[in-house]
Scaffold this motif. Structure first.
Motif, mmCIF file in Angstrom:
data_model
loop_
_atom_site.group_PDB
_atom_site.id
_atom_site.type_symbol
_atom_site.label_atom_id
_atom_site.label_comp_id
_atom_site.label_asym_id
_atom_site.label_seq_id
_atom_site.Cartn_x
_atom_site.Cartn_y
_atom_site.Cartn_z
ATOM 1 N N UNK A 49 0.786 -0.851 -0.283
ATOM 2 C CA UNK A 49 -0.094 0.602 -0.191
ATOM 3 C C UNK A 49 1.216 1.322 0.017
ATOM 4 N N UNK A 50 1.882 1.215 0.550
ATOM 5 C CA UNK A 50 2.649 2.597 0.839
ATOM 6 C C UNK A 50 3.893 2.438 1.936
ATOM 7 N N UNK A 51 4.738 2.930 1.308
ATOM 8 C CA UNK A 51 6.145 2.988 2.049
ATOM 9 C C UNK A 51 6.317 4.080 3.368
ATOM 10 N N UNK A 52 7.094 4.359 3.711
ATOM 11 C CA UNK A 52 7.722 4.635 5.069
ATOM 12 C C UNK A 52 8.338 5.658 4.250
ATOM 13 N N UNK A 53 7.373 7.107 5.272
ATOM 14 C CA UNK A 53 7.458 8.574 4.937
ATOM 15 C C UNK A 53 6.531 8.596 4.169
ATOM 16 N N UNK A 54 5.259 8.159 3.593
ATOM 17 C CA UNK A 54 4.503 8.775 2.248
ATOM 18 C C UNK A 54 3.590 8.806 3.316
ATOM 19 N N UNK A 55 3.363 10.532 2.563
ATOM 20 C CA UNK A 55 2.172 11.445 3.283
ATOM 21 C C UNK A 55 0.562 10.488 3.330
ATOM 22 N N UNK A 56 0.162 10.408 4.501
ATOM 23 C CA UNK A 56 -1.634 9.693 4.915
ATOM 24 C C UNK A 56 -1.834 10.844 5.986
ATOM 25 N N UNK A 57 -2.873 10.264 5.513
ATOM 26 C CA UNK A 57 -4.213 11.198 6.467
ATOM 27 C C UNK A 57 -5.267 10.645 6.650
ATOM 28 N N UNK A 58 -4.989 10.514 8.218
ATOM 29 C CA UNK A 58 -5.858 9.115 9.211
ATOM 30 C C UNK A 58 -6.557 10.172 10.196
ATOM 31 N N UNK A 59 -8.338 9.566 9.762
ATOM 32 C CA UNK A 59 -8.918 10.318 10.858
ATOM 33 C C UNK A 59 -9.742 9.726 11.383
ATOM 34 N N UNK A 60 -9.498 9.247 12.800
ATOM 35 C CA UNK A 60 -10.627 8.844 13.467
ATOM 36 C C UNK A 60 -11.492 9.234 14.473
ATOM 37 N N UNK A 61 -12.704 9.071 14.272
ATOM 38 C CA UNK A 61 -14.278 9.911 14.665
ATOM 39 C C UNK A 61 -14.731 8.696 15.928
ATOM 40 N N UNK B 295 -27.721 6.762 22.985
ATOM 41 C CA UNK B 295 -26.335 7.158 24.347
ATOM 42 C C UNK B 295 -25.605 6.119 24.983
ATOM 43 N N UNK B 296 -26.429 4.696 24.582
ATOM 44 C CA UNK B 296 -26.651 3.363 25.145
ATOM 45 C C UNK B 296 -25.149 2.733 23.895
ATOM 46 N N UNK B 297 -24.676 3.252 23.230
ATOM 47 C CA UNK B 297 -23.331 2.802 22.082
ATOM 48 C C UNK B 297 -22.432 3.290 21.635
ATOM 49 N N UNK B 298 -21.856 3.640 21.343
ATOM 50 C CA UNK B 298 -20.687 4.613 20.328
ATOM 51 C C UNK B 298 -20.489 3.874 18.782
ATOM 52 N N UNK B 299 -20.685 4.105 18.197
ATOM 53 C CA UNK B 299 -20.094 4.278 16.899
ATOM 54 C C UNK B 299 -18.472 4.753 16.463
ATOM 55 N N UNK B 300 -17.885 4.101 16.188
ATOM 56 C CA UNK B 300 -16.778 4.541 15.754
ATOM 57 C C UNK B 300 -16.208 4.526 14.260
ATOM 58 N N UNK B 301 -15.643 5.420 13.548
ATOM 59 C CA UNK B 301 -15.473 5.784 12.282
ATOM 60 C C UNK B 301 -13.579 5.265 12.150
ATOM 61 N N UNK B 302 -13.298 5.384 11.327
ATOM 62 C CA UNK B 302 -11.582 5.286 11.183
ATOM 63 C C UNK B 302 -11.179 5.328 9.304
ATOM 64 N N UNK B 303 -11.025 6.500 8.805
ATOM 65 C CA UNK B 303 -10.218 6.334 7.375
ATOM 66 C C UNK B 303 -8.243 7.093 7.382
ATOM 67 N N UNK B 304 -7.644 6.104 6.124
ATOM 68 C CA UNK B 304 -7.170 6.619 6.076
ATOM 69 C C UNK B 304 -6.769 6.441 4.839
ATOM 70 N N UNK B 305 -6.162 7.602 3.859
ATOM 71 C CA UNK B 305 -5.733 7.819 2.496
ATOM 72 C C UNK B 305 -4.106 8.573 2.726
ATOM 73 N N UNK B 306 -4.323 7.952 2.145
ATOM 74 C CA UNK B 306 -2.580 7.338 1.515
ATOM 75 C C UNK B 306 -2.327 8.261 0.227
#
Length: 190
Positions: A54-66, A73-84
């Protein structure tokens, strides 16, 4: 007369449901540890460890967690993404809740490469951490496991670090990534 009684019952039930929704659901007390993490967090910078094919060390990446509270309020939804840099995108989604039978915070997740994971989350209020321990299968049906720790390091910063990973795209521990809180868009006022 029958239609008036039916309408009155409908109104009373609707008001009761609305009133009941004002109170948090039964899992809320056990998920309060997610309070400091609720929101969106982003890392923009160099990849600190290569991701095979996918990508080598040093490649620009944007990672987002939410994280956001859902289901009264009885559960939490978690989403993540990584764009290389170069256009490869990965993403995933999880639901987190309280298992009253086992008295544990549990979660289940899936991602865009076909992984399926389930496990537990252990909060530590003193250390300001959430430690996720998981097992599952990758897109080929092969077993995988991981342990990841999230640490709240400041009002608007947190770190994410894999302590151990087996059977996934990347194996072994990861360096810690520091993510910054993304400010919510302000509502327009007229």
């Amino acid at each position: 007369m029958k239609s008036i009684v039916t309408a009155l019952i409908f109104v009373l039930v609707a008001c009761g449901v609305t009133d009941a929704q004002d109170e948090p659901g039964p899992g809320f007390e056990h998920l309060k540890c997610y309070g400091p993490f609720i929101g969106t967090w982003r890392y923009e910078g160099p990849l600190l460890k290569s991701v095979p094919d996918i990508a080598e060390k040093g490649t620009k990446v944007v990672t987002q967690l939410s994280w956001r509270r859902i289901l009264n309020k009885s559960a939490v939804e978690y989403n993540w993404s990584a764009t290389f840099e170069g256009g490869v995108e990965l993403s995933g989604k999880a639901l987190i809740g309280w298992n009253a039978d086992e008295e544990k915070i549990v979660y289940g997740s899936m991602n865009s490469v076909g992984d399926l994971n389930w496990g537990t989350v252990t909060p530590d209020a003193t250390a300001r951490t959430l430690t996720k321990t998981s097992k599952g299968v990758n897109g080929k049906g092969e077993e995988k496991s991981s342990e990841t720790v999230l640490t709240k390091t400041g009002k608007d910063t947190l770190t994410s670090q894999a302590l151990e990973r087996k059977g996934g795209i990347v194996e072994g521990p990861s360096p810690p990534y520091t993510l910054k809180r993304v400010e919510r868009a302000k509502k327009k006022t007229e």
